[in-house]
Design a protein around this motif. Structure first.
Motif, PDB file in Angstrom:
ATOM      1  N   CYS A   1     -32.044  19.893 -21.827  1.00  9.24           N
ATOM      2  CA  CYS A   1     -32.186  18.579 -21.182  1.00  9.24           C
ATOM      3  C   CYS A   1     -33.656  18.229 -20.999  1.00  9.24           C
ATOM      4  O   CYS A   1     -34.055  17.071 -21.217  1.00  9.24           O
ATOM      5  N   PHE A   2     -34.474  19.199 -20.608  1.00 10.31           N
ATOM      6  CA  PHE A   2     -35.899  18.934 -20.439  1.00 10.31           C
ATOM      7  C   PHE A   2     -36.568  18.604 -21.778  1.00 10.31           C
ATOM      8  O   PHE A   2     -37.444  17.738 -21.856  1.00 10.31           O
ATOM      9  N   ILE A   3     -36.153  19.278 -22.843  1.00 11.42           N
ATOM     10  CA  ILE A   3     -36.698  18.982 -24.169  1.00 11.42           C
ATOM     11  C   ILE A   3     -36.319  17.569 -24.598  1.00 11.42           C
ATOM     12  O   ILE A   3     -37.150  16.814 -25.115  1.00 11.42           O
ATOM     13  N   ALA A   4     -35.070  17.186 -24.370  1.00 15.96           N
ATOM     14  CA  ALA A   4     -34.632  15.839 -24.720  1.00 15.96           C
ATOM     15  C   ALA A   4     -35.382  14.794 -23.883  1.00 15.96           C
ATOM     16  O   ALA A   4     -35.737  13.721 -24.390  1.00 15.96           O
ATOM     17  N   ALA A   5     -35.658  15.085 -22.609  1.00 11.19           N
ATOM     18  CA  ALA A   5     -36.440  14.165 -21.772  1.00 11.19           C
ATOM     19  C   ALA A   5     -37.852  14.021 -22.325  1.00 11.19           C
ATOM     20  O   ALA A   5     -38.420  12.917 -22.312  1.00 11.19           O
ATOM     21  N   GLY A   6     -38.414  15.098 -22.822  1.00 11.80           N
ATOM     22  CA  GLY A   6     -39.741  15.029 -23.444  1.00 11.80           C
ATOM     23  C   GLY A   6     -39.748  14.168 -24.693  1.00 11.80           C
ATOM     24  O   GLY A   6     -40.701  13.422 -24.940  1.00 11.80           O
ATOM     25  N   ILE A   7     -38.682  14.240 -25.471  1.00 13.04           N
ATOM     26  CA  ILE A   7     -38.575  13.389 -26.655  1.00 13.04           C
ATOM     27  C   ILE A   7     -38.485  11.921 -26.236  1.00 13.04           C
ATOM     28  O   ILE A   7     -39.083  11.041 -26.870  1.00 13.04           O
ATOM     29  N   TYR A   8     -37.764  11.650 -25.154  1.00 10.51           N
ATOM     30  CA  TYR A   8     -37.695  10.278 -24.653  1.00 10.51           C
ATOM     31  C   TYR A   8     -39.061   9.793 -24.169  1.00 10.51           C
ATOM     32  O   TYR A   8     -39.378   8.605 -24.284  1.00 10.51           O
ATOM     33  N   VAL A   9     -39.880  10.671 -23.625  1.00  9.25           N
ATOM     34  CA  VAL A   9     -41.240  10.282 -23.226  1.00  9.25           C
ATOM     35  C   VAL A   9     -42.039   9.866 -24.461  1.00  9.25           C
ATOM     36  O   VAL A   9     -42.773   8.862 -24.440  1.00  9.25           O
ATOM     37  N   LEU A  10     -41.881  10.599 -25.553  1.00  8.46           N
ATOM     38  CA  LEU A  10     -42.570  10.236 -26.796  1.00  8.46           C
ATOM     39  C   LEU A  10     -42.093   8.893 -27.326  1.00  8.46           C
ATOM     40  O   LEU A  10     -42.894   8.082 -27.802  1.00  8.46           O
TER      41      LEU A  10
ATOM     42  N   GLY B   1     -33.469   7.331 -19.921  1.00  3.25           N
ATOM     43  CA  GLY B   1     -33.177   8.642 -20.488  1.00  3.25           C
ATOM     44  C   GLY B   1     -33.991   9.751 -19.850  1.00  3.25           C
ATOM     45  O   GLY B   1     -33.486  10.845 -19.595  1.00  3.25           O
ATOM     46  N   VAL B   2     -35.260   9.484 -19.575  1.00  5.11           N
ATOM     47  CA  VAL B   2     -36.115  10.502 -18.944  1.00  5.11           C
ATOM     48  C   VAL B   2     -35.598  10.830 -17.551  1.00  5.11           C
ATOM     49  O   VAL B   2     -35.476  12.008 -17.175  1.00  5.11           O
ATOM     50  N   ILE B   3     -35.283   9.793 -16.776  1.00  3.38           N
ATOM     51  CA  ILE B   3     -34.796  10.025 -15.411  1.00  3.38           C
ATOM     52  C   ILE B   3     -33.477  10.792 -15.444  1.00  3.38           C
ATOM     53  O   ILE B   3     -33.294  11.797 -14.736  1.00  3.38           O
ATOM     54  N   MET B   4     -32.546  10.347 -16.275  1.00  2.00           N
ATOM     55  CA  MET B   4     -31.219  10.968 -16.344  1.00  2.00           C
ATOM     56  C   MET B   4     -31.304  12.419 -16.820  1.00  2.00           C
ATOM     57  O   MET B   4     -30.714  13.321 -16.217  1.00  2.00           O
ATOM     58  N   LEU B   5     -32.031  12.651 -17.894  1.00  2.00           N
ATOM     59  CA  LEU B   5     -32.104  14.001 -18.443  1.00  2.00           C
ATOM     60  C   LEU B   5     -32.932  14.941 -17.576  1.00  2.00           C
ATOM     61  O   LEU B   5     -32.636  16.140 -17.504  1.00  2.00           O
ATOM     62  N   ALA B   6     -33.951  14.425 -16.908  1.00  2.00           N
ATOM     63  CA  ALA B   6     -34.718  15.281 -15.991  1.00  2.00           C
ATOM     64  C   ALA B   6     -33.843  15.718 -14.823  1.00  2.00           C
ATOM     65  O   ALA B   6     -33.871  16.890 -14.415  1.00  2.00           O
TER      66      ALA B   6
END
Length: 101
Positions: free
Chosen positions: A72-81, A22-27
């Motif tokens: 998308c960057f915010i969603a990637a941050g949520i995936y990092v969490l 998810g992080v890779i895709m959304l970033a």
């Protein structure tokens, strides 16, 4: 002693794998949206009648591109969490294996 362990090792590993994907895709999507990629115009939320009533429709579309990119960057941050939480669960499960009852 209260334990924060709430999922097993397989679920935690699955959470890490899905989070990394998810992080890779959304970033990447965030990068492409903020650079105003023409291939993603179908995913920008605008209506055709809004473009006819606007004085500067190109500026409006560019703002919408940037907003979707930031989302998308915010969603990637949520995936990092979520990945960090899954990693903690793996560590807690690993520690639980060595505890004597």
């Amino acid at each position: 002693m209260v334990s924060c362990l709430f999922c097993g090792p397989k679920l935690a590993a699955c959470g890490i794998v899905i989070s990394i994907w998810g992080v890779i895709m959304l970033a990447m999507l965030g990068i492409f949206f903020t650079t105003h990629s023409a291939m993603l115009i179908e995913d920008v939320p605008f209506k055709e009648e809004d473009m006819h009533n606007d004085q500067d429709p190109l500026h409006t579309i560019n703002k919408l591109y940037n907003q979707v990119g930031y989302n998308c960057f915010i969603a990637a941050g949520i995936y990092v969490l979520v990945a960090a939480l899954s990693f903690c669960q793996i560590k807690l499960n690993h520690r639980k294996e060595y505890m004597v009852r």
